[in-house]
Write an enzyme that holds these catalytic residues in place. Structure first.
Site, PDB file in Angstrom:
ATOM      1  N   ASP A   4      -0.756   8.093   8.361  1.00 58.73           N
ATOM      2  CA  ASP A   4      -1.640   7.464   7.387  1.00 58.73           C
ATOM      3  C   ASP A   4      -2.554   6.493   7.988  1.00 58.73           C
ATOM      4  O   ASP A   4      -2.268   5.710   8.890  1.00 58.73           O
ATOM      5  CB  ASP A   4      -0.738   7.017   6.292  1.00 58.73           C
ATOM      6  CG  ASP A   4      -1.185   6.245   5.246  1.00 58.73           C
ATOM      7  OD1 ASP A   4      -2.197   6.721   4.628  1.00 58.73           O
ATOM      8  OD2 ASP A   4      -1.093   5.073   4.960  1.00 58.73           O
ATOM      9  N   CYS A  61      41.117   8.702  13.861  1.00 57.89           N
ATOM     10  CA  CYS A  61      40.588   9.614  14.782  1.00 57.89           C
ATOM     11  C   CYS A  61      39.549  10.653  14.178  1.00 57.89           C
ATOM     12  O   CYS A  61      39.635  10.802  12.869  1.00 57.89           O
ATOM     13  CB  CYS A  61      41.415  10.325  15.615  1.00 57.89           C
ATOM     14  SG  CYS A  61      42.632  11.568  14.737  1.00 57.89           S
ATOM     15  N   ASP A 101       3.026   4.165   5.311  1.00 57.39           N
ATOM     16  CA  ASP A 101       3.283   2.703   4.587  1.00 57.39           C
ATOM     17  C   ASP A 101       4.257   2.841   3.578  1.00 57.39           C
ATOM     18  O   ASP A 101       4.847   1.825   3.149  1.00 57.39           O
ATOM     19  CB  ASP A 101       1.996   1.945   4.162  1.00 57.39           C
ATOM     20  CG  ASP A 101       1.173   2.718   3.047  1.00 57.39           C
ATOM     21  OD1 ASP A 101       1.889   3.672   2.530  1.00 57.39           O
ATOM     22  OD2 ASP A 101       0.179   2.295   2.736  1.00 57.39           O
ATOM     23  N   CYS A 132      41.399  13.105  12.064  1.00 58.64           N
ATOM     24  CA  CYS A 132      41.723  12.568  10.752  1.00 58.64           C
ATOM     25  C   CYS A 132      40.784  12.678   9.608  1.00 58.64           C
ATOM     26  O   CYS A 132      40.860  13.200   8.702  1.00 58.64           O
ATOM     27  CB  CYS A 132      42.350  11.186  10.963  1.00 58.64           C
ATOM     28  SG  CYS A 132      43.405  10.735  12.162  1.00 58.64           S
TER      29      CYS A 132
HETATM   30  P1  ADP Z   1      -4.730   6.466   2.624  1.00 57.54           P
HETATM   31  O1  ADP Z   1      -4.141   7.916   2.753  1.00 57.54           O
HETATM   32  O2  ADP Z   1      -5.792   6.040   3.691  1.00 57.54           O
HETATM   33  O3  ADP Z   1      -3.619   5.734   2.533  1.00 57.54           O
HETATM   34  P2  ADP Z   1      -4.760   6.437  -0.421  1.00 57.54           P
HETATM   35  O4  ADP Z   1      -4.015   7.762  -0.530  1.00 57.54           O
HETATM   36  O5  ADP Z   1      -4.045   5.287  -0.721  1.00 57.54           O
HETATM   37  O6  ADP Z   1      -5.376   6.390   1.291  1.00 57.54           O
HETATM   38  O7  ADP Z   1      -6.143   6.246  -1.230  1.00 57.54           O
HETATM   39  C1  ADP Z   1      -7.123   7.151  -0.971  1.00 57.54           C
HETATM   40  C2  ADP Z   1      -8.411   6.859  -1.548  1.00 57.54           C
HETATM   41  O8  ADP Z   1      -8.402   6.704  -2.940  1.00 57.54           O
HETATM   42  C3  ADP Z   1      -8.932   5.456  -1.186  1.00 57.54           C
HETATM   43  O9  ADP Z   1      -9.488   5.427  -0.226  1.00 57.54           O
HETATM   44  C4  ADP Z   1      -9.937   5.084  -2.275  1.00 57.54           C
HETATM   45  O10 ADP Z   1     -11.081   5.613  -2.148  1.00 57.54           O
HETATM   46  C5  ADP Z   1      -8.932   5.735  -3.547  1.00 57.54           C
HETATM   47  N1  ADP Z   1      -8.112   4.781  -4.097  1.00 57.54           N
HETATM   48  C6  ADP Z   1      -6.734   4.822  -4.332  1.00 57.54           C
HETATM   49  N2  ADP Z   1      -6.164   3.913  -5.064  1.00 57.54           N
HETATM   50  C7  ADP Z   1      -7.279   3.204  -5.373  1.00 57.54           C
HETATM   51  C8  ADP Z   1      -7.392   1.871  -6.220  1.00 57.54           C
HETATM   52  N3  ADP Z   1      -6.340   1.268  -6.692  1.00 57.54           N
HETATM   53  N4  ADP Z   1      -8.684   1.307  -6.531  1.00 57.54           N
HETATM   54  C9  ADP Z   1      -9.677   2.087  -5.933  1.00 57.54           C
HETATM   55  N5  ADP Z   1      -9.595   2.850  -5.192  1.00 57.54           N
HETATM   56  C10 ADP Z   1      -8.284   3.715  -4.943  1.00 57.54           C
HETATM   57 MG    MG Z   2      -1.843   4.611   2.547  1.00 58.60          MG
END
Ligand code: ADP
Ligand code: MG
Length: 703
Positions: free
Chosen positions: A404, A16, A598, A19
């Protein structure tokens, strides 16, 4: 610096809520124990302690000293995978029909007692049977309960049966042995109802674990062998035949199949898999055979984690539950006070006995967890993992939703639409450079760049000194030159480029490519909006959530284009740490913030928000760990759904609490005034548990 350790031990004998509290207090009292969470539904305790000051044997002793509880020798249970063990599943199901049956039997018994009392039959019986025989009947019938009460009293604990026992003794003292006997009968009935209720809560969790297969067919020394799942090793090849459940998480290396992933995602639409696909434990291969290379086993699989999180959901208590726990702890002394007062004023031992008998403290402690567990268990089966009552409570009054963009609002599968070379290099060469630099990035944009290079059959060089900068881009050394791919903040030379603004106006995300600090190319990527997003946002608004805001690391123009289309506010050019700031700002203004992401680079913001919801968490560890609610499939309709579930659950919790509170107050008042005789008081006290159970069982049937 003290090094704290976390240990999970199973605890037997708790049946319970009271407990669990005893065990909780006993362990918490030990010096060196920093925190302890006793979980009634899964019969275990999660303890954080200083191993220099306290050890398992001390914990074991403390548990035993709290009552009829024990820590079995096979502990620690962390080593064993949480699945399987079908034998431990209680036969008492959390089953609607059974609850009704129990309620039916119960009302018949109560009616007999009421009618008996009314006709004065108990008085007659009391006269007919010699008193010593009556006393013997009471003592024999109540022996198991009396033993418990005496043992608790010796440990200076008051349990709910202590009061009823005093009540029964008071009735005996004034020669009313039939009254005492009926009180004893209802004590036993109450005990049964409570066991049933606890077993039901356990059942909600265990039903989930029972879907995992127990054995796997592995290839060993060229032959197939059927072995228990726990013995499958990472890297081993597992064979799955049509109609079978997949026993492990792994990567398909041969074969094709149609898979029912409902056990993980709650979605029964079958999914096609082939070489290279990931498959999950507890999902079913409907058509086709597979050879699967094992990636994780047992508790490490996505399914294993889900089960573990549901099991531990009880530890994340809602505030209402803390309140109820505190209340029920101080309830018993109050009742004793009231009983004393009743006796002093009325001088009537039977009214005093009635007061003691009618008080039912356990149901107050049960009201919240039973509903939470039912809701969390039922949701888990539908692909909605809620990590605790705390989050259901917060969700029910959430008023800000932050979202996001990339991978959450959009499909997260961007396509490269334009490759523009700025100083004469062939486009295939800049694409190959960019793809090589992005080779080890997990970002969806990186995947898009690699896919574009693959489509042109470009061969990629191996990058050196790869560095990923969240929210900015990547840097690496490719064939001796320094290559950077990312946004304007990473590559300042991209600041003023008329061509760029035009592409961004179309809602595209731009990746600038620099070689040795020279801007050499611009890549444009487009990502499609998830089709169910507008509908889901409309539902959120209908649920009264007015503040919906898009948070993105993407550029201003792309963000504005999408935000306008969806009718939400937005903030662009945010780094992951800026997203945390936005969440904190809202919280400082007193808002309850939901953040939907995500899970990959949003993990910190998810963790900071009141309720972090990770989209499509199946298979992604970070998302499962960081979020408070994980949607196992990428389906936005689950977002308004989880808010509705939360509101419904809290509604039922409040109903449970209000019902027991009113019931107890009215019962105590009637008893103290001498209107409710002890016999009826005894019958009345076991009703709230049943009411709570029946009311909470409604949550098992989600739409
Ligand atoms: P969100 O907030 O929309 O999910 P992120 O924070 O993942 O976007 O990324 C923000 C920006 O940073 C992207 O729009 C891109 O311009 C740049 N960016 C992030 N990671 C990469 C990567 N691996 N190659 C190229 N650009 C990147
Ligand atoms: Mg993102």
């Amino acid at each position: 610096m003290v090094k704290l350790q976390t240990l999970e031990v199973s605890v037997k004998g708790m049946d319970c809520a009271e407990c669990a509290q005893h065990v909780q207090h006993a362990i918490a009292k030990l010096p060196g124990v920093e925190s302890v969470n006793v979980l009634l539904a899964t019969e275990k305790a999660i303890i954080r302690f200083d191993p220099d000051k306290v050890d398992l044997s001390a914990i074991r002793k403390a548990v035993a000293s709290a009552g009829d509880y024990s820590v079995p020798e096979t502990t620690p249970s962390t080593a064993a995978p949480p699945m399987g063990d079908a034998s431990t599943i209680s036969a008492q199901a959390f089953n609607w029909q059974l609850v009704l049956l129990l309620a039916g039997v119960f009302s018949v018994v109560v009616s007999i007692v009421v009618v008996g009392e009314w006709l004065g039959m108990f008085e007659i019986l009391n006269e007919l049977v010699p008193f010593p025989i009556g006393v013997a009947i009471v003592l024999m019938g109540g022996l198991p309960v009396f033993r418990k009460v005496i043992r608790a009293t010796l440990k200076r604990q008051i349990i709910s049966h202590t009061l009823m026992t005093i009540g029964a003794m008071a009735a005996l003292a004034v020669g009313e042995w039939v009254t005492a006997a009926i009180v004893v009968v209802f004590m036993r009935v109450g005990e049964y109802v409570e066991n049933f209720t606890t077993a039901s809560a356990r059942r909600a969790v265990k039903e989930l674990t029972a879907i995992a297969p127990q054995t796997a067919r592995v290839e060993r020394d060229g032959a197939e062998a059927e072995v228990p799942v726990a013995e499958v090793k990472v890297g081993e090849i597992v064979i799955v035949r049509p109609g079978e459940k997949i026993p492990i998480d792994g990567e398909v290396i041969a074969g094709q199949a149609t898979i029912d992933q409902a056990a993980i995602t709650g979605e029964s639409m079958p999914v096609e898999v082939a070489s290279g696909s990931h498959v999950f434990a507890a999902t079913i291969a409907k058509l086709g055979s597979l050879r699967v290379k094992t990636l994780s086993v047992g508790a490490d699989t996505t399914f294993g984690r889900v089960v573990k999180m549901v099991e531990e959901a009880e530890a994340h208590r809602a505030d209402v539950q803390r309140f109820a726990d505190k209340f029920s702890a101080s309830y018993l002394p109050v009742v004793i006070g009231l009983a004393t007062l009743t006796f002093l004023i009325s001088r009537n031992p039977l009214s005093t006995a009635a007061v003691l008998v009618v008080a039912c403290s356990c149901s107050i402690a049960l009201a919240t967890p039973i509903a939470m567990l039912a809701s969390i268990g039922a949701s888990a089966k539908r692909g909605l993992l809620i990590k605790g009552g705390k989050y259901l409570e917060a969700l029910a009054h959430a008023d800000v939703v932050l979202v996001d963009k990339t991978g959450t609002l959009t499909l997260g599968q961007p396509q490269i639409t334009d490759v523009i070379s700025l100083n004469g290099l062939p486009t295939s060469e800049v694409l190959a450079l960019a793809a090589a630099a992005e080779r080890y990035s997990e970002h969806p944009l990186a995947a898009a760049v690699r896919a574009a290079a693959r489509a042109q059959n470009l061969s990629l060089s191996e990058p050196q000194d790869f560095e990923a900068m969240p929210g900015l881009g990547v840097r690496a050394r490719v064939n001796g030159s320094l290559v950077a791919v990312g946004n304007r903040r990473l590559i300042p030379a991209a600041q003023s480029l008329p061509l760029a603004q035009q592409l961004e106006g179309q809602g595209k995300t731009l990746l600038f490519v620099a070689q040795n600090d020279q801007l050499v190319a611009v890549l444009a990527a487009a990502d499609a909006l998830r089709p169910e997003v507008p509908g889901a946002l409309a539902e959120l608004r209908a649920l009264g959530i007015k503040q919906i805001e898009l948070l993105t690391g993407d550029n201003q123009r792309a963000a504005a284009a999408l935000a306008q289309k969806l009718g939400v506010q937005y903030r662009a050019n945010l780094l992951p740490e800026n997203k945390i700031e936005v969440v904190k700002d809202y919280q400082a203004k007193g808002h309850t913030v939901v953040m939907i992401g995500d899970g990959v680079n949003d993990a910190p913001a998810l963790a900071q928000s009141n309720i972090g919801i990770a989209m499509g968490a199946a298979g992604t560890d970070i998302a499962l760990e960081a979020a408070h609610v994980a949607l196992m499939r990428e389906d936005w309709s689950l977002v308004p759904e989880v808010i509705r579930i939360a509101r419904r659950t809290m509604g039922i919790v409040k109903m449970n609490l209000a019902f027991t509170a009113v019931y107890n107050v009215v019962g105590l008042a009637l008893a103290a005034l001498g209107i409710l005789p002890p016999v009826l008081a005894a019958a009345a006290q076991s009703l709230p548990d049943l009411g709570i159970l029946a009311n909470s069982a409604r949550l098992l049937r989600q739409k």
